[in-house]
Each structure stands twice: as C-alpha cells, then as structure tokens.
Design a protein around this motif. Sequence first.
Motif, mmCIF file in Angstrom:
data_model
loop_
_atom_site.group_PDB
_atom_site.id
_atom_site.type_symbol
_atom_site.label_atom_id
_atom_site.label_comp_id
_atom_site.label_asym_id
_atom_site.label_seq_id
_atom_site.Cartn_x
_atom_site.Cartn_y
_atom_site.Cartn_z
ATOM 1 N N THR A 171 -22.166 -3.113 29.046
ATOM 2 C CA THR A 171 -23.333 -2.961 30.061
ATOM 3 C C THR A 171 -24.172 -4.085 29.570
ATOM 4 O OG1 THR A 171 -23.552 -0.394 29.812
ATOM 5 C CG2 THR A 171 -25.470 -1.580 30.485
ATOM 6 N N ASN B 237 -33.802 7.331 17.422
ATOM 7 C CA ASN B 237 -32.579 6.489 17.083
ATOM 8 C C ASN B 237 -32.948 5.214 16.694
ATOM 9 O OD1 ASN B 237 -33.212 6.191 19.945
ATOM 10 N ND2 ASN B 237 -31.414 4.915 19.937
ATOM 11 N N GLY C 7 -32.112 -1.015 20.588
ATOM 12 C CA GLY C 7 -31.245 0.103 20.896
ATOM 13 C C GLY C 7 -29.783 -0.702 21.087
ATOM 14 N N ALA C 8 -29.053 0.269 21.520
ATOM 15 C CA ALA C 8 -27.287 -0.216 21.844
ATOM 16 C C ALA C 8 -27.402 -1.331 22.649
ATOM 17 C CB ALA C 8 -26.452 1.031 21.937
ATOM 18 N N VAL C 9 -27.933 -1.127 23.954
ATOM 19 C CA VAL C 9 -27.578 -2.211 25.062
ATOM 20 C C VAL C 9 -28.712 -3.283 24.823
ATOM 21 C CG1 VAL C 9 -28.139 -2.630 27.472
ATOM 22 C CG2 VAL C 9 -27.193 -0.454 26.637
ATOM 23 N N VAL D 112 -22.600 0.170 34.816
ATOM 24 C CA VAL D 112 -21.546 -0.489 33.927
ATOM 25 C C VAL D 112 -20.081 -0.119 34.503
ATOM 26 C CG1 VAL D 112 -21.611 1.207 32.327
ATOM 27 C CG2 VAL D 112 -20.672 -1.065 31.787
ATOM 28 N N GLY E 3 -40.214 -0.130 20.108
ATOM 29 C CA GLY E 3 -41.275 0.787 19.740
ATOM 30 C C GLY E 3 -41.313 0.699 18.123
ATOM 31 N N CYS F 247 -31.264 -1.934 34.611
ATOM 32 C CA CYS F 247 -30.373 -1.263 33.749
ATOM 33 C C CYS F 247 -30.634 0.187 33.715
ATOM 34 C CB CYS F 247 -29.866 -2.032 32.476
ATOM 35 S SG CYS F 247 -28.903 -1.135 31.344
ATOM 36 N N GLY F 248 -31.662 0.409 33.333
ATOM 37 C CA GLY F 248 -32.197 1.779 33.092
ATOM 38 C C GLY F 248 -33.710 2.010 33.129
ATOM 39 N N TYR G 159 -37.044 9.244 32.958
ATOM 40 C CA TYR G 159 -35.841 10.146 32.921
ATOM 41 C C TYR G 159 -36.154 11.674 32.571
ATOM 42 C CZ TYR G 159 -32.527 6.271 32.368
ATOM 43 O OH TYR G 159 -31.780 5.080 32.501
ATOM 44 N N MET H 92 -27.541 -2.077 38.286
ATOM 45 C CA MET H 92 -26.174 -2.386 37.941
ATOM 46 C C MET H 92 -25.792 -1.143 37.302
ATOM 47 S SD MET H 92 -25.543 -2.659 34.107
ATOM 48 C CE MET H 92 -24.264 -3.823 34.098
ATOM 49 N N ASN I 181 -34.688 -1.681 30.392
ATOM 50 C CA ASN I 181 -34.053 -0.567 30.188
ATOM 51 C C ASN I 181 -34.960 0.682 30.115
ATOM 52 O OD1 ASN I 181 -31.405 -1.486 29.160
ATOM 53 N ND2 ASN I 181 -32.109 -2.402 27.448
ATOM 54 N N TYR J 294 -44.632 -2.188 21.736
ATOM 55 C CA TYR J 294 -45.202 -1.477 22.779
ATOM 56 C C TYR J 294 -45.913 -0.492 22.348
ATOM 57 C CZ TYR J 294 -42.005 2.178 23.269
ATOM 58 O OH TYR J 294 -41.246 3.681 23.299
ATOM 59 N N LYS K 192 -38.568 -1.589 14.066
ATOM 60 C CA LYS K 192 -37.563 -1.888 15.133
ATOM 61 C C LYS K 192 -37.842 -3.481 15.424
ATOM 62 C CE LYS K 192 -35.980 2.479 16.909
ATOM 63 N NZ LYS K 192 -36.134 3.179 18.187
#
Length: 340
Positions: free
Chosen positions: A137, A329, A161-163, A281, A183, A248-249, A254, A279, A226, A203, A187
């Motif tokens: 991604t 996470n 994060g991952a992406v 993936v 956040g 992307c997100g 959500y 997009m 994201n 943020y 991080k």
Amino acid sequence: MSTQTNQQFRLASRPVGMPTAENWQLTEEALAPLEDGQVRVKVLYLSLDPAMRGWMNEGKSYIRPVAIGEVMRAGAVGVVTESRSPRFKAGDHVSGPFGVQRFWTGQADDQGGLAKIDPGLAPLPAWLNVLGMPGMTAYFGLLDIGQPKAGETVLVSAAAGAVGATVGQIAKHLGCRVVGIAGGADKCRFVVEELGFDACIDYKEGPIGPGLKQHCPDGVDVYFDNVGGEILDAVLTRINLKARIVICGAISQYNNTTPVRGPANYLSLLVNRARMEGMVVFDFSPRYPEGVACLAQWLREGSVKHREHVVDGLENFPAALLMLFEGKNFGKLVLKIADA
Ligand code: NAP
C-alpha cells in the motif's frame, strides 16, 4: 483442542459504531481430509487491519462484505502442514487470506492468493507488514498515486503505523522532506529518531495547524492520508500548487454512527489545481513482486525499518482489533496464533 480441530471467529452480527464482543462467534469444527489440489496451512500470525471494520459492514465497497456466519476475512502467514498439490509441500511458509482461524484449507491455485514467503529474508510478522499488504500500500500508493519528487514535502498521517512508517521511509529514500502526523510523544519520537522523518506533529496535543506551519514551511506537495476527518481538512489549507493527496484510508471515520465527515476545505483543490485520488492496494496485486523486491532490497541494506506489535492468542482477536481504533498499537498489529 486436538490438532485435528479448527477454531474460527465468525461474524455474528454487524456492528453499529465500535465492534463489540456480541459481533463475534467463536466456533470449533473438525478438520476434513484434504481433497486433490488442496493444501492445509497452520496459521502462525494474523494481520489485524483497519479495513476489517469496513468488511463488517453491509453495502457496496471495493470488496464484498463478510457475510453473517462467515469466518472473518484476514490476511495471514503460516506453514503448510499437509499438501495434495504439487505446488506446495509440508513445511513451506506461505501468506494468504487465511481468515481468523487456526487452520486454512483450500485450493493451491492462482486464485487463492497463496504465496510462498522466505522467513530467511525477514521474520514472519514482517511479511504482514513491510513485505506484505501495508508495505505494498505504501509503495504503490506513494509512488504511483503520490508521485513525489526529490525536494518536495511529503506529509503522512498515522505515521507510526504499518502503512505510514513505510511511506515516510520511501519518501526519504527519494530525497523528500518528510513530515509525519501521529498520536503521542512516544510515537512522534520513534518516527523522527528511528525512522528518520524530518519532523512529526502530535495531533493529540491540539490542532495541527501550527505544527504544519512550522514543519512544512514550503507547503505540502504530497499528503498521504490515512485518517481523514479534521486532519485532512487542516492539511488542505497548506497544500501547494499541483499537490497530490492520496486517499488511502480514513480511520477517524470508520466507527462513525453519524455520516462521514467530508473535507470542508476542498476548494483548496480548485485554487491549487491539486488532485485527491483514492487507492486500493489490491489493484496493484499483479505488481506485488516488484514492490516486495524493492522493499526487500532496502531491508537487506538496513535502510528501511519495520516494527510489529504482536498480541498473543486467537481468543484475543476481538479486543486486539479495537487497539487500531484507539491508537494502542505501536507498529503493525499482528495476532500470534501458534508457534512455528
Ligand atoms: P496503523 O497505522 O498501523 O494503525 C492505525 C493507526 O491509526 C492507530 O495506531 C492510530 O495511530 C491511528 N488512528 C486511529 N484512530 C485515529 C483517529 N481517530 N484519528 C487519527 N488517527 C487515528 O494501520 P495501517 O494498517 O497502517 O492502516 C493505516 C490506514 O491505511 C488505515 O486508514 C487503513 O484503512 C488504510 N489502508 C488502506 C489500504 C488501501 O488499499 N487503501 C490498505 C491498507 C491500509 P495514532 O496513535 O498515531 O493515532
């Protein structure tokens, strides 16, 4: 549970807002003997992804919803325990859409998404991260949709994060100024000190406007989004002429029980002749080998880092999934199902 028994989490009902324990059913069933062409995979690590929340909803999307009663969809890595296919043998490590369960049984054909992976190249959880779906991604979303050039400013949200972590590191490779949004102080420190971003805006400390002004003094050329919501709106006020926004997100939206918050500042796209493009993936799956080869090379060189957050135990799936939406996470979230 004997080794000949499978356990699965099935979708019991569709959530309203944040998923709860009632949305899941833990089931157990005996494993049937293999048919010709089939393989059986013992799942070792499951990928927990924000997208899973969307897959629980009814309605049209880029992929069909998980049906009520169906095993929850999930990407995973595992080891082949039995094979009646010439393509795989017991002991092969594989990745595929194995679902939230202990064993996956299916056809070893081109349609199933089963792929051999090399645990010598990177630890198994990394195949769900930088060498897996989030890495793809980041790679295709940034390079194909964002099209950054050396010297430009690339901004990415959910940067730890991952992406996000991989997006920022690729952009650094290309010679961009890279700024993250994440956040919390830990991080943000990780993003700058470990991943090599130029700056990171927390943020959770307050509105991001002042941070954007300070750390993107020349404006934003590429925004890899994201999270959506008010962060996207704030970024829209700082974009440059011909900026590219990769949608992307929108993880901030959500679990909404109210309508998704759209960008109020979208006229900035007009003023700046900018574009915003979504997009998915999976559209790039024929090109995954290219993305894996490139990221694997950077991993070997030690110039791309990855971090996974491993939670242990299939039974912890419902609670672990929620960590993504609470920012609990720190790195790619994976669920360990079994020892190799
Ligand atoms: P991730 O960043 O490893 O984990 C999610 C992170 O989102 C959390 O750790 C948290 O980080 C942040 N977050 C949660 N709620 C938030 C909120 N209300 N506002 C702002 N940030 C929030 O997850 P990922 O797997 O890399 O996915 C990142 C995004 O990419 C998601 O939106 C996902 O849906 C999307 N994605 C899209 C595709 C595609 O094909 N389009 C593929 C993969 C992923 P903080 O602690 O920093 O807030």
